[in-house]
Structure formats: C-alpha cells, structure tokens
Design a protein around this motif. Sequence first.
Motif, PDB file in Angstrom:
ATOM      1  N   PHE A 150       7.471  -3.915  17.621  1.00 56.30           N
ATOM      2  CA  PHE A 150       7.202  -4.845  16.641  1.00 56.30           C
ATOM      3  C   PHE A 150       6.101  -4.529  15.511  1.00 56.30           C
ATOM      4  N   TRP A 151       5.208  -3.673  16.074  1.00 56.40           N
ATOM      5  CA  TRP A 151       4.183  -3.198  15.165  1.00 56.40           C
ATOM      6  C   TRP A 151       4.681  -2.609  13.821  1.00 56.40           C
ATOM      7  N   LEU A 152       5.790  -1.619  14.090  1.00 56.88           N
ATOM      8  CA  LEU A 152       6.427  -1.029  13.063  1.00 56.88           C
ATOM      9  C   LEU A 152       7.077  -2.208  12.046  1.00 56.88           C
ATOM     10  N   ALA A 153       7.526  -3.085  12.652  1.00 54.91           N
ATOM     11  CA  ALA A 153       8.239  -4.092  11.801  1.00 54.91           C
ATOM     12  C   ALA A 153       7.407  -4.692  10.953  1.00 54.91           C
ATOM     13  N   TRP A 154       5.896  -4.901  11.574  1.00 57.72           N
ATOM     14  CA  TRP A 154       5.028  -5.699  10.808  1.00 57.72           C
ATOM     15  C   TRP A 154       4.613  -4.638   9.609  1.00 57.72           C
ATOM     16  N   LEU A 155       4.559  -3.501   9.906  1.00 57.56           N
ATOM     17  CA  LEU A 155       4.124  -2.453   8.827  1.00 57.56           C
ATOM     18  C   LEU A 155       5.162  -2.278   7.656  1.00 57.56           C
ATOM     19  N   LEU A 156       6.436  -2.609   8.104  1.00 56.94           N
ATOM     20  CA  LEU A 156       7.344  -2.868   6.922  1.00 56.94           C
ATOM     21  C   LEU A 156       7.221  -4.304   6.020  1.00 56.94           C
ATOM     22  N   VAL A 157       7.029  -5.108   6.609  1.00 55.08           N
ATOM     23  CA  VAL A 157       6.541  -6.491   6.099  1.00 55.08           C
ATOM     24  C   VAL A 157       5.547  -6.293   5.279  1.00 55.08           C
ATOM     25  N   ASP A 158       4.407  -5.858   5.599  1.00 58.10           N
ATOM     26  CA  ASP A 158       3.214  -5.441   4.967  1.00 58.10           C
ATOM     27  C   ASP A 158       3.486  -4.956   3.679  1.00 58.10           C
ATOM     28  N   ALA A 159       4.443  -3.768   3.652  1.00 55.64           N
ATOM     29  CA  ALA A 159       4.565  -2.757   2.466  1.00 55.64           C
ATOM     30  C   ALA A 159       5.107  -3.687   1.041  1.00 55.64           C
ATOM     31  N   VAL A 160       6.025  -4.915   1.636  1.00 52.67           N
ATOM     32  CA  VAL A 160       6.190  -5.570   0.564  1.00 52.67           C
ATOM     33  C   VAL A 160       5.615  -6.674   0.332  1.00 52.67           C
ATOM     34  N   GLY A 161       4.946  -7.404   1.527  1.00 56.13           N
ATOM     35  CA  GLY A 161       3.945  -8.478   1.327  1.00 56.13           C
ATOM     36  C   GLY A 161       2.845  -8.746   0.527  1.00 56.13           C
ATOM     37  N   VAL A 162       2.390  -7.582   0.528  1.00 54.37           N
ATOM     38  CA  VAL A 162       0.964  -7.180  -0.336  1.00 54.37           C
ATOM     39  C   VAL A 162       1.247  -7.527  -1.657  1.00 54.37           C
ATOM     40  N   PRO A 163       1.945  -6.779  -2.231  1.00 52.67           N
ATOM     41  CA  PRO A 163       2.393  -7.040  -3.889  1.00 52.67           C
ATOM     42  C   PRO A 163       2.938  -8.250  -4.121  1.00 52.67           C
ATOM     43  N   LEU A 164       3.700  -8.814  -3.206  1.00 46.31           N
ATOM     44  CA  LEU A 164       4.595 -10.123  -3.626  1.00 46.31           C
ATOM     45  C   LEU A 164       3.370 -11.353  -3.643  1.00 46.31           C
ATOM     46  N   ASN A 165       2.497 -11.258  -2.417  1.00 49.30           N
ATOM     47  CA  ASN A 165       1.768 -12.489  -2.470  1.00 49.30           C
ATOM     48  C   ASN A 165       0.725 -12.360  -3.678  1.00 49.30           C
ATOM     49  N   PHE A 166       0.061 -11.118  -4.037  1.00 49.84           N
ATOM     50  CA  PHE A 166      -0.610 -10.937  -5.322  1.00 49.84           C
ATOM     51  C   PHE A 166       0.216 -11.693  -6.392  1.00 49.84           C
ATOM     52  N   ALA A 167       1.335 -11.269  -6.698  1.00 44.81           N
ATOM     53  CA  ALA A 167       2.309 -11.703  -7.794  1.00 44.81           C
ATOM     54  C   ALA A 167       2.549 -13.173  -8.071  1.00 44.81           C
ATOM     55  N   ASN A 168       2.682 -13.760  -6.843  1.00 46.48           N
ATOM     56  CA  ASN A 168       3.035 -15.038  -6.607  1.00 46.48           C
ATOM     57  C   ASN A 168       1.789 -16.034  -6.488  1.00 46.48           C
ATOM     58  N   GLY A 169       0.488 -15.497  -6.639  1.00 47.60           N
ATOM     59  CA  GLY A 169      -0.931 -16.356  -6.763  1.00 47.60           C
ATOM     60  C   GLY A 169      -1.299 -16.710  -5.232  1.00 47.60           C
ATOM     61  N   PHE A 170      -0.808 -15.924  -4.223  1.00 42.29           N
ATOM     62  CA  PHE A 170      -1.379 -16.375  -2.911  1.00 42.29           C
ATOM     63  C   PHE A 170      -2.261 -14.758  -2.601  1.00 42.29           C
ATOM     64  N   ALA A 171      -3.229 -14.735  -3.285  1.00 41.52           N
ATOM     65  CA  ALA A 171      -4.222 -13.711  -3.196  1.00 41.52           C
ATOM     66  C   ALA A 171      -4.795 -13.425  -1.814  1.00 41.52           C
ATOM     67  N   PHE A 172      -5.115 -14.299  -1.109  1.00 44.51           N
ATOM     68  CA  PHE A 172      -5.645 -14.590  -0.003  1.00 44.51           C
ATOM     69  C   PHE A 172      -4.846 -13.842   1.138  1.00 44.51           C
ATOM     70  N   SER A 173      -3.680 -13.947   0.901  1.00 44.18           N
ATOM     71  CA  SER A 173      -2.295 -13.637   1.750  1.00 44.18           C
ATOM     72  C   SER A 173      -2.262 -12.183   1.535  1.00 44.18           C
ATOM     73  N   GLY A 174      -2.679 -11.431   0.277  1.00 42.11           N
ATOM     74  CA  GLY A 174      -2.515 -10.320  -0.068  1.00 42.11           C
ATOM     75  C   GLY A 174      -3.761  -9.613   0.703  1.00 42.11           C
ATOM     76  N   PHE A 175      -4.667  -9.948   0.592  1.00 40.58           N
ATOM     77  CA  PHE A 175      -5.918  -9.625   1.100  1.00 40.58           C
ATOM     78  C   PHE A 175      -5.809  -9.399   2.692  1.00 40.58           C
ATOM     79  N   VAL A 176      -5.374 -10.408   3.341  1.00 42.27           N
ATOM     80  CA  VAL A 176      -5.242 -10.339   4.832  1.00 42.27           C
ATOM     81  C   VAL A 176      -4.162  -9.308   5.274  1.00 42.27           C
ATOM     82  N   TYR A 177      -2.876  -9.484   4.289  1.00 41.13           N
ATOM     83  CA  TYR A 177      -1.965  -8.419   4.887  1.00 41.13           C
ATOM     84  C   TYR A 177      -2.430  -6.903   4.848  1.00 41.13           C
ATOM     85  N   VAL A 178      -3.348  -6.754   4.018  1.00 38.51           N
ATOM     86  CA  VAL A 178      -3.996  -5.211   4.131  1.00 38.51           C
ATOM     87  C   VAL A 178      -4.779  -5.314   5.328  1.00 38.51           C
ATOM     88  N   LEU A 179      -5.529  -6.236   5.752  1.00 38.23           N
ATOM     89  CA  LEU A 179      -6.107  -6.319   6.882  1.00 38.23           C
ATOM     90  C   LEU A 179      -5.224  -6.181   8.231  1.00 38.23           C
TER      91      LEU A 179
END
Length: 214
Positions: free
Chosen positions: A156-185
Amino acid sequence: MNWLNSQAFTLFDQQIKWSDMIGNVIGLIGLAFGWHRSIWSWPTQFLSGLILFAAFATAHLSGSAGKQIVVMVVAGYGWWQWNRGRGGTEDGHIAVRFATWRERAVLLAVAAAGTIAVAALFKAYPSLSWDPWPDAYIFVGTVVAMYAQARGMVEFWLAWLLVDAVGVPLNFANGFAFSGFVYVLYGALVLWGLRDWWLRSRRGPRPVLEGATA
C-alpha cells in the motif's frame, strides 16, 4: 460552507484554501496513524474525506466530491477490517505482510482497468474533471492504496508513492497548492512507513498465547 473554499493565506505565490489545508493536514495525520498501525487511521481519513467532500461539493466540483465519497466508504471498510484483525497479534495492532503474487496481479489489473473506466467516464462528462486521465489515475490509485492498507499489505505504501508522482504536479496545476505541498510530505512519510512495515513483515506477527492478556 463557502468559507472552506476561501483563501487562508499565500505561500510561495500560491493561494492556499482553508479546505485544501484542513482536509489534507487531517489526511496526513491519518497516514501517520497508518504508519503506526493504529486503528485511528481510518476515522481520521474519513474525517479528511468528509471535509474535502463538503469543500468540493460547495465549489461544484462533483468529480472530486465523488472521489471523497469513495474514500469515506473505503475508510469504513478499513475500520471494520482492522477491528477484525488486530486481536490476532501480541501488541493488539494489525499484522502486516507482503501481498502474494496473485494479489499483486489483481491490484494492478484493477488499477489499470479502473483508471481506464473512470477516465472514460470523466471524458464523457467533462464537468466531472478538468484532467480526465491523471485525475482518474489518482482516484483509482487512492482507492487501491486504501484497500491494500485495509488488508495490511506492505504494497500500500508503494501505491501511495505512485499516486504522489502524479498528484504533486496535478494539484499545483489545478490551484490546490497545499495539496501539492502535502503530497511532498506524504512522499517522505510513505518512505518511512514502507521501511517500518517492511521490517515488521519480515519479523512476522507474534500470535497471542492462549490464556495470555493481549
């Protein structure tokens, strides 16, 4: 509920929304509980989903709101599953393990088929998503990760890493910057959690001896 989508502050020239901040901080806490195999991971993730659902629904983002409904349902399943399994170990927490090759194949197949199906839905109804394919990938990946967590799978941790890889740039692009920062954490926490569960799975669960206090 409109205050949830109002601006809380600006960080690095990015507008941070209250809903984005509160929901994702609670979600981060839920993931930390998951690292410690605490049953409280699930109600925390449910609360995060509830806040984000309210925020997305009031902002008329039906696709994102629908995702949170699924997250809340899976959180309920995880709570039930961990309550069933935690009595079988000495420390009263859920036992963790690596998935079998069959389970991995099923998870990958479900993730691939689910992403295609959800992306097709998003493309058929453009109002549900601004970015159909990455949004579908994150949606399905989140559900798969939470299901694997509910089953106590290290993957399940590996699945979260794969989600993170797309989630960070997508959240910044869609205006949810805090989600992007949190995804880095999330990424850092996932790596630590992966190491901890990996080591625990190698030690194996210690069964409760008959007549002993758990």
